[in-house]
Design a protein around this motif. Structure first.
Motif, PDB file in Angstrom:
ATOM      1  N   THR A 198      22.863 -18.010 -77.092  1.00  0.00           N
ATOM      2  CA  THR A 198      21.796 -17.217 -77.687  1.00  0.00           C
ATOM      3  C   THR A 198      20.806 -16.877 -76.582  1.00  0.00           C
ATOM      4  O   THR A 198      21.086 -17.091 -75.402  1.00  0.00           O
ATOM      5  N   PHE A 199      19.645 -16.333 -76.951  1.00  0.00           N
ATOM      6  CA  PHE A 199      18.678 -15.875 -75.964  1.00  0.00           C
ATOM      7  C   PHE A 199      17.367 -16.643 -76.121  1.00  0.00           C
ATOM      8  O   PHE A 199      17.081 -17.182 -77.194  1.00  0.00           O
ATOM      9  N   PRO A 200      16.552 -16.706 -75.070  1.00  0.00           N
ATOM     10  CA  PRO A 200      15.296 -17.469 -75.153  1.00  0.00           C
ATOM     11  C   PRO A 200      14.400 -16.958 -76.273  1.00  0.00           C
ATOM     12  O   PRO A 200      14.307 -15.752 -76.517  1.00  0.00           O
ATOM     13  N   GLY A 201      13.735 -17.887 -76.930  1.00  0.00           N
ATOM     14  CA  GLY A 201      12.822 -17.505 -78.004  1.00  0.00           C
ATOM     15  C   GLY A 201      12.279 -18.720 -78.717  1.00  0.00           C
ATOM     16  O   GLY A 201      12.648 -19.852 -78.417  1.00  0.00           O
ATOM     17  N   GLY A 202      11.400 -18.472 -79.682  1.00  0.00           N
ATOM     18  CA  GLY A 202      10.812 -19.587 -80.412  1.00  0.00           C
ATOM     19  C   GLY A 202       9.798 -19.115 -81.431  1.00  0.00           C
ATOM     20  O   GLY A 202       9.951 -18.053 -82.037  1.00  0.00           O
ATOM     21  N   HIS A 203       8.717 -19.887 -81.587  1.00  0.00           N
ATOM     22  CA  HIS A 203       7.723 -19.650 -82.623  1.00  0.00           C
ATOM     23  C   HIS A 203       6.464 -18.988 -82.070  1.00  0.00           C
ATOM     24  O   HIS A 203       6.132 -19.136 -80.902  1.00  0.00           O
ATOM     25  N   LEU A 219       8.697 -18.992 -70.741  1.00  0.00           N
ATOM     26  CA  LEU A 219       8.317 -19.885 -69.644  1.00  0.00           C
ATOM     27  C   LEU A 219       8.709 -21.322 -69.955  1.00  0.00           C
ATOM     28  O   LEU A 219       9.253 -22.028 -69.092  1.00  0.00           O
ATOM     29  N   GLU A 220       8.464 -21.778 -71.191  1.00  0.00           N
ATOM     30  CA  GLU A 220       8.787 -23.154 -71.565  1.00  0.00           C
ATOM     31  C   GLU A 220      10.289 -23.417 -71.516  1.00  0.00           C
ATOM     32  O   GLU A 220      10.731 -24.480 -71.084  1.00  0.00           O
ATOM     33  N   GLU A 221      11.079 -22.449 -71.975  1.00  0.00           N
ATOM     34  CA  GLU A 221      12.520 -22.677 -72.090  1.00  0.00           C
ATOM     35  C   GLU A 221      13.277 -22.394 -70.799  1.00  0.00           C
ATOM     36  O   GLU A 221      14.286 -23.044 -70.513  1.00  0.00           O
ATOM     37  N   THR A 222      12.803 -21.408 -70.019  1.00  0.00           N
ATOM     38  CA  THR A 222      13.591 -20.957 -68.866  1.00  0.00           C
ATOM     39  C   THR A 222      12.920 -21.180 -67.520  1.00  0.00           C
ATOM     40  O   THR A 222      13.592 -21.130 -66.486  1.00  0.00           O
ATOM     41  N   GLY A 223      11.595 -21.362 -67.501  1.00  0.00           N
ATOM     42  CA  GLY A 223      10.874 -21.456 -66.236  1.00  0.00           C
ATOM     43  C   GLY A 223      10.496 -20.105 -65.653  1.00  0.00           C
ATOM     44  O   GLY A 223       9.861 -20.035 -64.599  1.00  0.00           O
ATOM     45  N   LEU A 224      10.860 -19.011 -66.326  1.00  0.00           N
ATOM     46  CA  LEU A 224      10.574 -17.666 -65.835  1.00  0.00           C
ATOM     47  C   LEU A 224       9.286 -17.122 -66.450  1.00  0.00           C
ATOM     48  O   LEU A 224       8.992 -17.363 -67.621  1.00  0.00           O
ATOM     49  N   THR A 225       8.537 -16.377 -65.642  1.00  0.00           N
ATOM     50  CA  THR A 225       7.379 -15.632 -66.129  1.00  0.00           C
ATOM     51  C   THR A 225       7.803 -14.183 -66.309  1.00  0.00           C
ATOM     52  O   THR A 225       8.278 -13.546 -65.361  1.00  0.00           O
ATOM     53  N   VAL A 226       7.682 -13.669 -67.527  1.00  0.00           N
ATOM     54  CA  VAL A 226       8.147 -12.308 -67.810  1.00  0.00           C
ATOM     55  C   VAL A 226       6.965 -11.362 -67.973  1.00  0.00           C
ATOM     56  O   VAL A 226       5.895 -11.739 -68.451  1.00  0.00           O
ATOM     57  N   LEU A 261      15.344 -22.565 -65.015  1.00  0.00           N
ATOM     58  CA  LEU A 261      15.601 -23.976 -65.274  1.00  0.00           C
ATOM     59  C   LEU A 261      17.070 -24.198 -65.625  1.00  0.00           C
ATOM     60  O   LEU A 261      17.765 -23.276 -66.069  1.00  0.00           O
ATOM     61  N   ALA A 262      17.520 -25.441 -65.473  1.00  0.00           N
ATOM     62  CA  ALA A 262      18.908 -25.764 -65.821  1.00  0.00           C
ATOM     63  C   ALA A 262      19.102 -25.832 -67.330  1.00  0.00           C
ATOM     64  O   ALA A 262      20.200 -25.601 -67.837  1.00  0.00           O
ATOM     65  N   GLY A 263      18.021 -26.162 -68.065  1.00  0.00           N
ATOM     66  CA  GLY A 263      18.139 -26.256 -69.513  1.00  0.00           C
ATOM     67  C   GLY A 263      17.087 -27.168 -70.099  1.00  0.00           C
ATOM     68  O   GLY A 263      16.174 -27.631 -69.413  1.00  0.00           O
ATOM     69  N   SER A 264      17.209 -27.433 -71.405  1.00  0.00           N
ATOM     70  CA  SER A 264      16.279 -28.288 -72.128  1.00  0.00           C
ATOM     71  C   SER A 264      17.069 -29.080 -73.154  1.00  0.00           C
ATOM     72  O   SER A 264      18.305 -29.048 -73.166  1.00  0.00           O
ATOM     73  N   TYR A 265      16.355 -29.788 -74.050  1.00  0.00           N
ATOM     74  CA  TYR A 265      17.044 -30.556 -75.084  1.00  0.00           C
ATOM     75  C   TYR A 265      17.844 -29.653 -76.022  1.00  0.00           C
ATOM     76  O   TYR A 265      18.745 -30.110 -76.721  1.00  0.00           O
ATOM     77  N   GLU A 266      17.524 -28.346 -76.025  1.00  0.00           N
ATOM     78  CA  GLU A 266      18.218 -27.434 -76.929  1.00  0.00           C
ATOM     79  C   GLU A 266      19.516 -26.902 -76.342  1.00  0.00           C
ATOM     80  O   GLU A 266      20.365 -26.396 -77.077  1.00  0.00           O
ATOM     81  N   GLY A 267      19.691 -27.005 -75.006  1.00  0.00           N
ATOM     82  CA  GLY A 267      20.927 -26.519 -74.411  1.00  0.00           C
ATOM     83  C   GLY A 267      20.738 -26.050 -72.981  1.00  0.00           C
ATOM     84  O   GLY A 267      19.611 -25.933 -72.485  1.00  0.00           O
ATOM     85  N   ALA A 268      21.855 -25.776 -72.300  1.00  0.00           N
ATOM     86  CA  ALA A 268      21.837 -25.330 -70.912  1.00  0.00           C
ATOM     87  C   ALA A 268      21.402 -23.867 -70.827  1.00  0.00           C
ATOM     88  O   ALA A 268      21.715 -23.055 -71.698  1.00  0.00           O
ATOM     89  N   ILE A 269      20.680 -23.528 -69.744  1.00  0.00           N
ATOM     90  CA  ILE A 269      20.208 -22.167 -69.486  1.00  0.00           C
ATOM     91  C   ILE A 269      20.961 -21.619 -68.278  1.00  0.00           C
ATOM     92  O   ILE A 269      21.142 -22.322 -67.278  1.00  0.00           O
ATOM     93  N   SER A 270      21.394 -20.350 -68.349  1.00  0.00           N
ATOM     94  CA  SER A 270      22.117 -19.770 -67.215  1.00  0.00           C
ATOM     95  C   SER A 270      22.084 -18.248 -67.297  1.00  0.00           C
ATOM     96  O   SER A 270      21.731 -17.666 -68.326  1.00  0.00           O
ATOM     97  N   TRP A 271      22.461 -17.618 -66.170  1.00  0.00           N
ATOM     98  CA  TRP A 271      22.703 -16.178 -66.156  1.00  0.00           C
ATOM     99  C   TRP A 271      24.145 -15.936 -66.596  1.00  0.00           C
ATOM    100  O   TRP A 271      25.044 -16.685 -66.226  1.00  0.00           O
ATOM    101  N   HIS A 272      24.348 -14.873 -67.368  1.00  0.00           N
ATOM    102  CA  HIS A 272      25.677 -14.618 -67.922  1.00  0.00           C
ATOM    103  C   HIS A 272      25.920 -13.110 -67.932  1.00  0.00           C
ATOM    104  O   HIS A 272      25.024 -12.338 -68.297  1.00  0.00           O
ATOM    105  N   PRO A 273      27.115 -12.664 -67.547  1.00  0.00           N
ATOM    106  CA  PRO A 273      27.400 -11.222 -67.609  1.00  0.00           C
ATOM    107  C   PRO A 273      27.277 -10.703 -69.042  1.00  0.00           C
ATOM    108  O   PRO A 273      27.856 -11.277 -69.966  1.00  0.00           O
TER     109      PRO A 273
END
Length: 313
Positions: A198-203, A219-226, A261-273
């Motif tokens: 799935t894609f980053p998101g939340g409340h 930022l919390e889930e991925t470490g990226l500032t958008v 980031l590599a991930g969080s308690y919810e799952g691994a984070i990565s770049w994907h085609p």
């Protein structure tokens, strides 16, 4: 290391709990002021420890413990193990009405808010790997939800008297694209009931703008500032037969900074085609959300409660 067993919801739990509550009402008589089926076995949307929890509001807890010959459950205040009609259950014995109501409110809130229910499952799945810390981790999440649940309860009756008013939980999701490679940021959810990419998101927190919430969640889930977030559509989940919804705003961007980031308690984070994102790899319904992200002619994904189907418009 001892682990905690978590299983999918079983419809028989409800009938068993109802039967045992009827028996307790007869056994405890006037000492029992109120009783209810609580805990994860009363929440169809979450994974559960396969032991039914029954909350009892009583006038004299000591008498109940002695009458039923109960055994205290370690590290679980007011909770006792009992065998009723051959069924092992946990009885939460309370004399304070507010404390009793809190168990009911927590149950009803998570049943009405699917997204928080998924978070509850994900946190418990991670904590279940270590039985020694499981109860502490679960209690911390419950404490974080209780204020939201009380606020929800305080307006619940008011909303129910207005036919066109529904409770809405605001959520969001972002498709972040690398402008050089065309890859997108994905999260591999580990939730047993909603697993896959799935894609980053939340409340959206109370008093927070949609855009600020989206930036914070990314930022919390991925470490990226958008930056330069573009609103491209919405996704709506109808949560129950009262029409309560989770209403999500969908954003895209290719303007970001920071290290993933590599991930969080919810799952691994990565770049994907993007081209490799097939329905089989994605969490349920996310293939439809992706269509709204990528097709300029689509504006909304809508998940109905009655037929449990996600459609795009």
């Amino acid at each position: 290391m001892q682990t905690v067993e978590l299983v999918s919801y079983q419809s028989a739990w409800r009938a068993t709990a109802s039967r045992l509550l009827t028996r307790l009402k007869t056994t405890l008589a006037a000492n029992l002021l109120a009783s209810s089926h609580v805990g994860s076995t009363a929440m169809p949307q979450v994974l559960a420890r396969p032991t039914i929890d029954l909350a009892l509001l009583v006038t004299d807890a000591v008498t109940v413990v002695n009458q039923l010959n109960l055994t205290p459950v370690a590290n679980a205040p007011h909770t006792y193990q009992a065998s009723l009609d051959g069924v092992t259950v946990h009885l939460i014995i309370l004399t304070n009405e507010a404390a009793y109501q809190q168990y009911l409110t927590f149950r009803d809130y998570l049943n009405a808010h699917r997204t928080d229910g998924r978070k509850y499952t994900a946190i418990r799945q991670t904590a279940a790997q270590d039985a020694a810390s499981y109860l502490q981790t679960k209690a911390a999440f419950m404490a974080s939800i209780n204020d939201k649940a009380r606020d929800w309860l305080s307006t619940k009756d008011q909303h129910e008297h207005h036919d066109r008013t529904v409770r809405a939980e605001l959520v969001n999701m972002c498709l972040i694209t690398n402008p050089q490679t065309g890859e997108v940021v994905v999260e591999n959810k580990i939730d047993a009931q909603w697993s896959g990419l799935t894609f980053p998101g939340g409340h959206v927190d109370r008093g927070e703008s949609q855009v600020a919430a989206m930036r914070r969640e990314v930022l919390e889930e991925t470490g990226l500032t958008v930056n330069q977030l573009k609103l491209v559509g919405t996704v709506t989940w109808v949560e129950n037969d009262q029409g309560d919804v989770s209403l999500g705003t969908l954003y895209t961007t290719n303007d970001y900074s920071g290290e993933l980031l590599a991930g969080s308690y919810e799952g691994a984070i990565s770049w994907h085609p993007l081209s490799a994102l097939t329905p089989a790899k994605m969490a349920p319904g996310i293939d439809a959300v992706l269509k709204v992200f990528t097709d300029p002619h689509l504006n909304e994904a809508f998940w109905g409660f009655d037929d449990n189907q996600l459609r795009v418009y």
